[in-house]
Every structure is written in C-alpha cells, then in structure tokens.
Enzyme design. Structure first.
Site, PDB file in Angstrom:
ATOM      1  N   SER A 156      -7.797  23.724   8.540  1.00  0.00           N
ATOM      2  CA  SER A 156      -6.913  23.732   9.714  1.00  0.00           C
ATOM      3  C   SER A 156      -7.050  22.448  10.537  1.00  0.00           C
ATOM      4  CB  SER A 156      -7.180  24.965  10.593  1.00  0.00           C
ATOM      5  OG  SER A 156      -6.876  26.147   9.903  1.00  0.00           O
TER       6      SER A 156
ATOM      7  N   ARG B  65      -4.666  24.593  25.082  1.00  0.00           N
ATOM      8  CA  ARG B  65      -5.335  23.298  25.192  1.00  0.00           C
ATOM      9  C   ARG B  65      -4.928  22.565  26.462  1.00  0.00           C
ATOM     10  NH1 ARG B  65      -5.197  24.980  20.103  1.00  0.00           N
ATOM     11  NH2 ARG B  65      -6.699  24.172  18.568  1.00  0.00           N
TER      12      ARG B  65
ATOM     13  N   ASP C 263      -1.954  31.144   9.839  1.00  0.00           N
ATOM     14  CA  ASP C 263      -1.051  31.917  10.695  1.00  0.00           C
ATOM     15  C   ASP C 263       0.353  32.044  10.123  1.00  0.00           C
ATOM     16  OD1 ASP C 263      -3.038  32.417  12.496  1.00  0.00           O
ATOM     17  OD2 ASP C 263      -2.433  30.886  13.936  1.00  0.00           O
TER      18      ASP C 263
END
Length: 408
Positions: free
Chosen positions: A185, A22, A284
């Site tokens: 998420s 990002r 994850d």
C-alpha cells in the site's frame, strides 16, 4: 431493499476519507488553517474528536473545518474514542504519546477495532518503555515516545508508518523509520508524505526502505482542499462496468491515491479473459472489483495476496464471498484469495437478507452489484455506510436507484 435499476446521471464523489484524516491531523497539529471539502463520515468525526482531545480547537463552516488553536493538554488522563476507525487509532497512537508524555491515554473503540492488529506499535513501544494494556475499558498507553531508529514491517498496514511519520517530527531528536520487509500500500504512504509536505514537514524517502525524519519540526498553518475519493468512486465505476452510466466528478486524475487504479483495472477486465490480480497494494478496492468480476460472463477472476482483508472492519475475504454467494454468484474463498466465475446476470437475494457484516464496503459493493441483478436485493445493516460515505444511499437514489426500507 434494492429493486434493481441501472444508475444514470452525474455525481460529485465525496472527499477522500484517507486524505481527510491526514489533512485534519496536520491542520490540528499546526494550530491553524482550514480544511475544505471535508466529508464528515463517522471515521473522520472520530479523528476530529481525537485531535480535539489532544488540544486542537476547530469549528465548522459548511464542509470546511477551521482550526483556530492548539493548546497544551492539561488533563492527566486523555480519552480518545476512535469509534470503528482503524486510521484514527493507528494514526493518533504515536501522535498522542508524543504530545502527552507520561500522561494516561485511553483509546476506546467499537466493533472489531481493538481486535485489529497493533503489534508493530506494541513491539516498538516496548523497546521505548511505553506501557500498553488492553482491558474492557479500551487500550491504555503511558510513556515517552523517543526519537531514533524505528523498525517496522510494511506487510501488516502502512497506517503504522503514517502514525510515526506524523509523530516523530514533533520530537527533539532525529529519527529513521526502517521497513524490514516489503512495503505494501505504498499509495497510502505517498498520501501521507504529500500531506506532510503541504504542512511544511520534511521527510526523506529512501525508496520506501527508509524514511529520514529530522526532529524539532513545526507544522505550518495551511489552507487545503480535500480531493475526491477513488475508494468511494470505485463502487460507481463497478456499477458502470455492470451497465450503469454515471459521470463521476471531483476526482484528481493525478492523485497519489493508490485506489486510482480502479479505472485501469476495470478497463483490463473488459479486455481480458481469465485473469489474476495482486491486490496487496489496493485492498480496499476488492469488494467493488469482485462485484464487477461477477459480471465478466464466462471469465474467471482471481484476487490474490489479499490476506490483509481478513483484518478489516469484517473478515473482508469471507464477507465479500458471502455477499457474492447471497446474490447468486459463483465464488471460492481461499486463505488469501478470492476466485470469481463471471455470469451474465445474478438473481439477487430474493426474500433472504444479505448481512453486510457491519462493513461499509460490503454494503456499497452489494449496491453496485444489485444494478445488474434480475431480482431484488435485501440488505441487513445497510446503515453501516455512514462509516465512510454518509450520503451513499441518498446519492444512489438520486441516480435512479430504487431503495426502500422494509415495510415501507
């Protein structure tokens, strides 16, 4: 080959891969500033090279990427090699279309990358008249990204939302992203909004149901530091749960990373009996948490709402179960769940090899689980950790882990 040893010492966790993507994209779009403490894994390298193909100039000074300019793309065909990085592909698809209207964009990938879902973009692009075609050469995209209302499901991946949040501010008109169902998420969207705010981009978040994005914005040049990665720290938290003693440094206790939940979850594991964990917001973490659950002697742990794990670098539900069975654990695979029956110890793989399925998180979860095994653990394809944590085995050895290549 891993010869089981308890790990001990102090470890500075590598920088967040998710935040690294990002910050790199935002800095590249700003045409200036530096991104410090950047761990250049294979995935981050793919994003850096992708932004270079889109006109960003940068250079490295140690672990700092310095962005010096962003030029207009002159080439009529732009090739972006995403390697195996789903983040690179999903983040850069709309960004590339916004920056290069009507040019031919070719996205290449390896492994399972181009098999992973892209339908939310395809449906949206079809409405805008953007052409998308898959072939042996990759994914070819051509058209003009248009401002306005974009309707997306939040159940497949938040990465589609992130890609649009980066691209839509570059357009002339105002836009709105509408989430048509439940957004999973959310932590990853929070990371995106944090990065955008850092670089001067305004987005109004209406309770994760709508995102209002004014057009005509400019990314401002900023110097940033990437915080430590809770997703990678999770494997050492799991090793600690199994009996190691590793002090983890470089983590932000107030981080927006959703995977920061690993600490609280493992604390609950230590206190609870049988338990069920909804992992829809923390997919994850599942391989690391499953490794820890295998050592909850006499207790059953059920991971539910895990369907998105089937569309990762591997079918991660199947791969996690394969890993645990290879180590001697009792585990059951469901359509969107994993059930683990805890034991005092696991025997390890012996002379058999555990296939890491070309999945970095499976290899690192196996290494965490190995610290409590009574016998050796042989891994096939352990080098796949380079995707996210290039120095994982170096750090593992430095903490006392005994790892040898076969024949050495």
């Amino acid at each position: 080959m891993i010869f089981p040893r308890r790990l001990q010492g102090t470890l500075k966790i590598p920088s967040s891969k998710s935040m690294g993507h990002r910050m790199v994209i935002a800095a590249a779009l700003s045409g200036g500033g530096k991104v410090e403490n950047l761990t250049v894994s294979a995935d981050i390298q793919a994003t850096l090279q992708g932004m270079k193909a889109l006109g960003a100039d940068y250079r490295f000074d140690g672990n700092t990427a310095r962005f010096e300019n962003r030029r207009d793309v002159q080439e009529e065909t732009v090739v972006i090699d995403c390697n195996e990085s789903g983040s690179t592909l999903r983040f850069l698809l709309p960004v590339a279309v916004a920056l290069c209207p009507q040019k031919t964009l070719i996205f290449k990938g390896r492994g399972r990358l181009l098999e992973r879902p892209l339908e939310p973009y395809f449906a949206l692009f079809d409405e805008m008249g953007i052409q998308c075609r898959k072939s042996q050469d990759g994914l070819t995209v051509q058209g003009i990204l248009k401002s306005g209302e974009c309707r997306l499901s939040g159940k497949i991946s938040s990465q589609f939302i992130t890609g649009l949040l980066y691209a839509l501010p570059l357009l002339t008109g105002d836009s709105k992203i509408v989430i048509t169902d439940r957004l999973e998420s959310k932590g990853y969207v929070d990371m995106t909004l944090e990065a955008l705010t850092t670089f001067g981009i305004k987005v109004e978040n209406r309770d994760y149901r709508e995102f209002i994005i004014p057009g005509g914005q400019r990314y401002l040049s900023k110097d940033t530091v990437v915080e430590g990665d809770y997703s990678q720290a999770a494997f050492f938290y799991a090793a600690n749960f199994i009996g190691s003693d590793v002090l983890l440094k470089g983590l932000n206790p107030n981080s927006s990373q959703g995977d920061r939940a690993v600490e609280a979850i493992l604390a609950d594991f230590a206190q609870k009996d049988d338990c069920e964990l909804d992992v829809s917001d923390i997919p994850d973490l599942v391989p690391a948490l499953a490794a820890a659950a295998a050592y909850r002697a006499g207790k059953v742990t059920r991971f539910v709402n895990a369907s998105r794990l089937r569309i990762k670098e591997s079918d991660r539900i199947a791969a996690t179960c394969l890993m645990l069975r290879a180590l001697g654990a009792q585990v059951e695979e469901g359509e969107d769940s994993i059930t683990v029956w805890g034991q005092e110890t696991l025997p390890g793989t012996g002379e058999n090899a555990l296939d890491c399925c070309n999945d970095h998180r499976i290899a690192m979860a196996a290494a965490a689980a190995a610290v409590g095994c009574t016998g050796k653990v042989r891994l096939l394809g352990a080098e796949c950790v380079s995707k996210s944590y290039p120095k994982f085995w170096e750090d593992y050895r430095r903490l006392g882990g005994e790892v040898k290549e076969d024949g050495r």
